[in-house]
Design an enzyme around this catalytic site. Structure first.
Site, PDB file in Angstrom:
ATOM      1  N   GLY A 151     -20.264  27.394 -14.408  1.00  0.00           N
ATOM      2  CA  GLY A 151     -19.565  27.540 -13.284  1.00  0.00           C
ATOM      3  C   GLY A 151     -18.162  28.101 -13.886  1.00  0.00           C
ATOM      4  O   GLY A 151     -17.553  28.887 -13.099  1.00  0.00           O
ATOM      5  N   GLU A 156     -12.931  23.880 -16.560  1.00  0.00           N
ATOM      6  CA  GLU A 156     -13.847  23.681 -15.360  1.00  0.00           C
ATOM      7  C   GLU A 156     -13.628  24.537 -14.086  1.00  0.00           C
ATOM      8  O   GLU A 156     -12.462  24.796 -13.842  1.00  0.00           O
ATOM      9  CB  GLU A 156     -14.087  22.186 -15.279  1.00  0.00           C
ATOM     10  CG  GLU A 156     -14.776  21.653 -14.305  1.00  0.00           C
ATOM     11  CD  GLU A 156     -16.170  21.745 -14.439  1.00  0.00           C
ATOM     12  OE1 GLU A 156     -16.861  23.010 -14.697  1.00  0.00           O
ATOM     13  OE2 GLU A 156     -17.293  21.069 -14.191  1.00  0.00           O
ATOM     14  N   ASP A 157     -14.732  24.588 -13.609  1.00  0.00           N
ATOM     15  CA  ASP A 157     -14.531  25.363 -12.162  1.00  0.00           C
ATOM     16  C   ASP A 157     -13.927  24.519 -10.916  1.00  0.00           C
ATOM     17  O   ASP A 157     -12.987  25.033 -10.482  1.00  0.00           O
ATOM     18  CB  ASP A 157     -15.882  26.170 -11.729  1.00  0.00           C
ATOM     19  CG  ASP A 157     -17.195  25.034 -11.597  1.00  0.00           C
ATOM     20  OD1 ASP A 157     -16.793  23.962 -11.914  1.00  0.00           O
ATOM     21  OD2 ASP A 157     -18.218  25.705 -11.323  1.00  0.00           O
ATOM     22  N   ASP A 212     -15.283  17.751  -8.188  1.00  0.00           N
ATOM     23  CA  ASP A 212     -15.556  17.190  -7.051  1.00  0.00           C
ATOM     24  C   ASP A 212     -15.696  15.646  -6.978  1.00  0.00           C
ATOM     25  O   ASP A 212     -14.531  14.997  -6.733  1.00  0.00           O
ATOM     26  CB  ASP A 212     -16.982  17.874  -6.794  1.00  0.00           C
ATOM     27  CG  ASP A 212     -17.594  17.577  -5.359  1.00  0.00           C
ATOM     28  OD1 ASP A 212     -16.774  17.347  -4.404  1.00  0.00           O
ATOM     29  OD2 ASP A 212     -18.762  17.681  -5.334  1.00  0.00           O
ATOM     30  N   LYS A 271     -11.359  19.116  -5.071  1.00  0.00           N
ATOM     31  CA  LYS A 271     -11.382  18.546  -4.064  1.00  0.00           C
ATOM     32  C   LYS A 271     -11.232  17.005  -4.058  1.00  0.00           C
ATOM     33  O   LYS A 271     -12.156  16.124  -4.327  1.00  0.00           O
ATOM     34  CB  LYS A 271     -12.846  18.651  -3.649  1.00  0.00           C
ATOM     35  CG  LYS A 271     -13.423  20.129  -3.051  1.00  0.00           C
ATOM     36  CD  LYS A 271     -14.874  19.859  -2.618  1.00  0.00           C
ATOM     37  CE  LYS A 271     -15.630  21.274  -2.882  1.00  0.00           C
ATOM     38  NZ  LYS A 271     -17.156  21.055  -2.485  1.00  0.00           N
ATOM     39  N   PHE A 284     -18.132  23.619   0.816  1.00  0.00           N
ATOM     40  CA  PHE A 284     -18.796  24.048  -0.267  1.00  0.00           C
ATOM     41  C   PHE A 284     -18.490  25.416  -0.364  1.00  0.00           C
ATOM     42  O   PHE A 284     -18.564  26.292   0.521  1.00  0.00           O
ATOM     43  CB  PHE A 284     -20.370  23.951   0.141  1.00  0.00           C
ATOM     44  CG  PHE A 284     -21.091  23.803  -1.329  1.00  0.00           C
ATOM     45  CD1 PHE A 284     -21.303  23.077  -1.855  1.00  0.00           C
ATOM     46  CD2 PHE A 284     -21.435  25.263  -1.619  1.00  0.00           C
ATOM     47  CE1 PHE A 284     -21.995  22.953  -3.314  1.00  0.00           C
ATOM     48  CE2 PHE A 284     -22.251  25.484  -2.688  1.00  0.00           C
ATOM     49  CZ  PHE A 284     -22.323  24.194  -3.815  1.00  0.00           C
ATOM     50  N   VAL A 285     -17.948  25.757  -1.627  1.00  0.00           N
ATOM     51  CA  VAL A 285     -17.322  27.174  -2.020  1.00  0.00           C
ATOM     52  C   VAL A 285     -17.952  27.849  -2.724  1.00  0.00           C
ATOM     53  O   VAL A 285     -18.802  27.145  -3.669  1.00  0.00           O
ATOM     54  CB  VAL A 285     -15.964  27.077  -2.190  1.00  0.00           C
ATOM     55  CG1 VAL A 285     -15.057  26.631  -1.300  1.00  0.00           C
ATOM     56  CG2 VAL A 285     -15.729  25.760  -3.519  1.00  0.00           C
ATOM     57  N   ASP A 341     -21.661  28.713  -7.793  1.00  0.00           N
ATOM     58  CA  ASP A 341     -22.744  29.224  -7.096  1.00  0.00           C
ATOM     59  C   ASP A 341     -23.123  28.355  -5.930  1.00  0.00           C
ATOM     60  O   ASP A 341     -23.063  27.313  -5.825  1.00  0.00           O
ATOM     61  CB  ASP A 341     -24.071  29.356  -8.154  1.00  0.00           C
ATOM     62  CG  ASP A 341     -24.451  27.868  -8.416  1.00  0.00           C
ATOM     63  OD1 ASP A 341     -23.637  26.982  -8.851  1.00  0.00           O
ATOM     64  OD2 ASP A 341     -25.675  27.647  -8.436  1.00  0.00           O
ATOM     65  N   ARG A 400     -22.374  33.942  -7.917  1.00  0.00           N
ATOM     66  CA  ARG A 400     -21.222  33.596  -8.647  1.00  0.00           C
ATOM     67  C   ARG A 400     -20.338  34.872  -9.088  1.00  0.00           C
ATOM     68  O   ARG A 400     -19.295  34.859  -9.415  1.00  0.00           O
ATOM     69  CB  ARG A 400     -21.843  33.204 -10.305  1.00  0.00           C
ATOM     70  CG  ARG A 400     -22.613  31.958 -10.139  1.00  0.00           C
ATOM     71  CD  ARG A 400     -22.887  31.681 -11.881  1.00  0.00           C
ATOM     72  NE  ARG A 400     -24.003  30.541 -11.845  1.00  0.00           N
ATOM     73  CZ  ARG A 400     -23.693  29.246 -11.588  1.00  0.00           C
ATOM     74  NH1 ARG A 400     -22.529  28.924 -11.651  1.00  0.00           N
ATOM     75  NH2 ARG A 400     -24.710  28.474 -11.911  1.00  0.00           N
TER      76      ARG A 400
HETATM   77  P1  IMP Z   1     -18.647  16.811  -9.799  1.00  0.00           P
HETATM   78  O1  IMP Z   1     -19.103  16.142  -8.369  1.00  0.00           O
HETATM   79  O2  IMP Z   1     -17.245  16.368  -9.883  1.00  0.00           O
HETATM   80  O3  IMP Z   1     -19.254  15.869 -11.113  1.00  0.00           O
HETATM   81  O4  IMP Z   1     -19.184  18.283  -9.969  1.00  0.00           O
HETATM   82  C1  IMP Z   1     -20.247  18.713 -10.538  1.00  0.00           C
HETATM   83  C2  IMP Z   1     -20.521  20.189 -10.344  1.00  0.00           C
HETATM   84  O5  IMP Z   1     -20.715  20.331  -8.961  1.00  0.00           O
HETATM   85  C3  IMP Z   1     -18.972  21.068 -10.628  1.00  0.00           C
HETATM   86  O6  IMP Z   1     -18.712  21.248 -12.032  1.00  0.00           O
HETATM   87  C4  IMP Z   1     -19.451  22.117  -9.913  1.00  0.00           C
HETATM   88  O7  IMP Z   1     -20.077  23.180 -10.953  1.00  0.00           O
HETATM   89  C5  IMP Z   1     -20.506  21.731  -9.026  1.00  0.00           C
HETATM   90  N1  IMP Z   1     -19.799  21.916  -7.379  1.00  0.00           N
HETATM   91  C6  IMP Z   1     -18.962  20.872  -6.877  1.00  0.00           C
HETATM   92  N2  IMP Z   1     -18.628  21.278  -5.830  1.00  0.00           N
HETATM   93  C7  IMP Z   1     -19.064  22.678  -5.524  1.00  0.00           C
HETATM   94  C8  IMP Z   1     -18.873  23.561  -4.585  1.00  0.00           C
HETATM   95  O8  IMP Z   1     -18.164  23.265  -3.579  1.00  0.00           O
HETATM   96  N3  IMP Z   1     -19.215  24.817  -4.857  1.00  0.00           N
HETATM   97  C9  IMP Z   1     -20.063  24.946  -6.088  1.00  0.00           C
HETATM   98  N4  IMP Z   1     -20.480  24.077  -7.055  1.00  0.00           N
HETATM   99  C10 IMP Z   1     -19.787  22.926  -6.727  1.00  0.00           C
HETATM  100 MG    MG Z   2     -19.063  23.209 -13.150  1.00  0.00          MG
END
Ligand code: IMP
Ligand code: MG
Length: 190
Positions: free
Chosen positions: A45, A100-101, A104, A132, A153-154, A160, A166
């Protein structure tokens, strides 16, 4: 490029993304002045954000990547993440900036921070393009944040949906029905 059918709207234009990357880069360049950090991108990402950010940084830096698996149980986020591709640097004594992208739940980042902290870097910070905060399940500190976004969800600019989108030059919101239909509201892929 034709408008992707599964997209609801554009959330962040390429102009907004570029301006934000420049702001973040100015701040990071000041904070790391005189240091030679390792920018550590989380695959896949972070690739687009990384490519733009590294070119905007006025620093003597090196670049590396780490890839981790998604959670074993995507709905509860109870599984641990596994390192699929480790970074190539010996990070002991180095200044590490994770790129990091999106944060969440924060669980992926928490695991990565634990793994890296054990290797005794000189410093360990995080730069995320998107945040988020409403979905956070753990209190990790993110040092540099591009945009706080709502719980939608983006995709695009590296992010992606089922490995698609992407390459969009903007960040767009996926239609809710497209998202629910095939993967359930809680699943996330890195
Ligand atoms: P986490 O829930 O913070 O562990 O996020 C894990 C990964 O989920 C992130 O690094 C993203 O790659 C992916 N992710 C979370 N939210 C989104 C979204 O809205 N769009 C696309 N990927 C997401
Ligand atoms: Mg990521």
């Amino acid at each position: 490029m034709a408008w992707p059918e599964q997209l609801e709207r554009i959330l962040l234009t390429s102009r907004q993304l570029k301006d934000k990357v420049d702001d973040l880069a100015a701040q990071i360049s000041r904070d790391y002045d005189g240091k030679s950090p390792v920018l550590l991108g989380i695959l896949n990402g972070s690739i687009v954000f990384m490519a733009d950010l590294m070119r905007a940084l006025a620093l003597d830096l090196t670049v590396d990547f780490i890839e981790v698996s998604s959670y074993e149980d995507a709905t509860t986020h109870s599984g641990t993440v596994h390192v699929l591709k480790d970074c190539s640097h010996d990070i002991q004594g180095r200044h590490i900036l994770i790129v990091e992208d999106i944060v969440d739940t924060g669980l992926t980042l928490r695991h990565i921070l634990q793994i890296l902290q054990d290797r005794r870097p000189a410093s360990l910070r995080v730069c995320c393009l998107l945040d988020k905060p409403s979905r956070r399940q753990t209190d990790i500190s993110v040092d540099y944040i591009g945009f706080e976004i709502p719980d939608e969800f983006v995709v695009g600019y590296g992010l992606d949906y089922a490995e698609k989108y992407r390459n969009l030059p903007y960040v767009g919101v996926l239609k809710k029905d497209a998202y629910r239909k095939s993967c359930g509201v809680n699943s996330r892929g890195a």
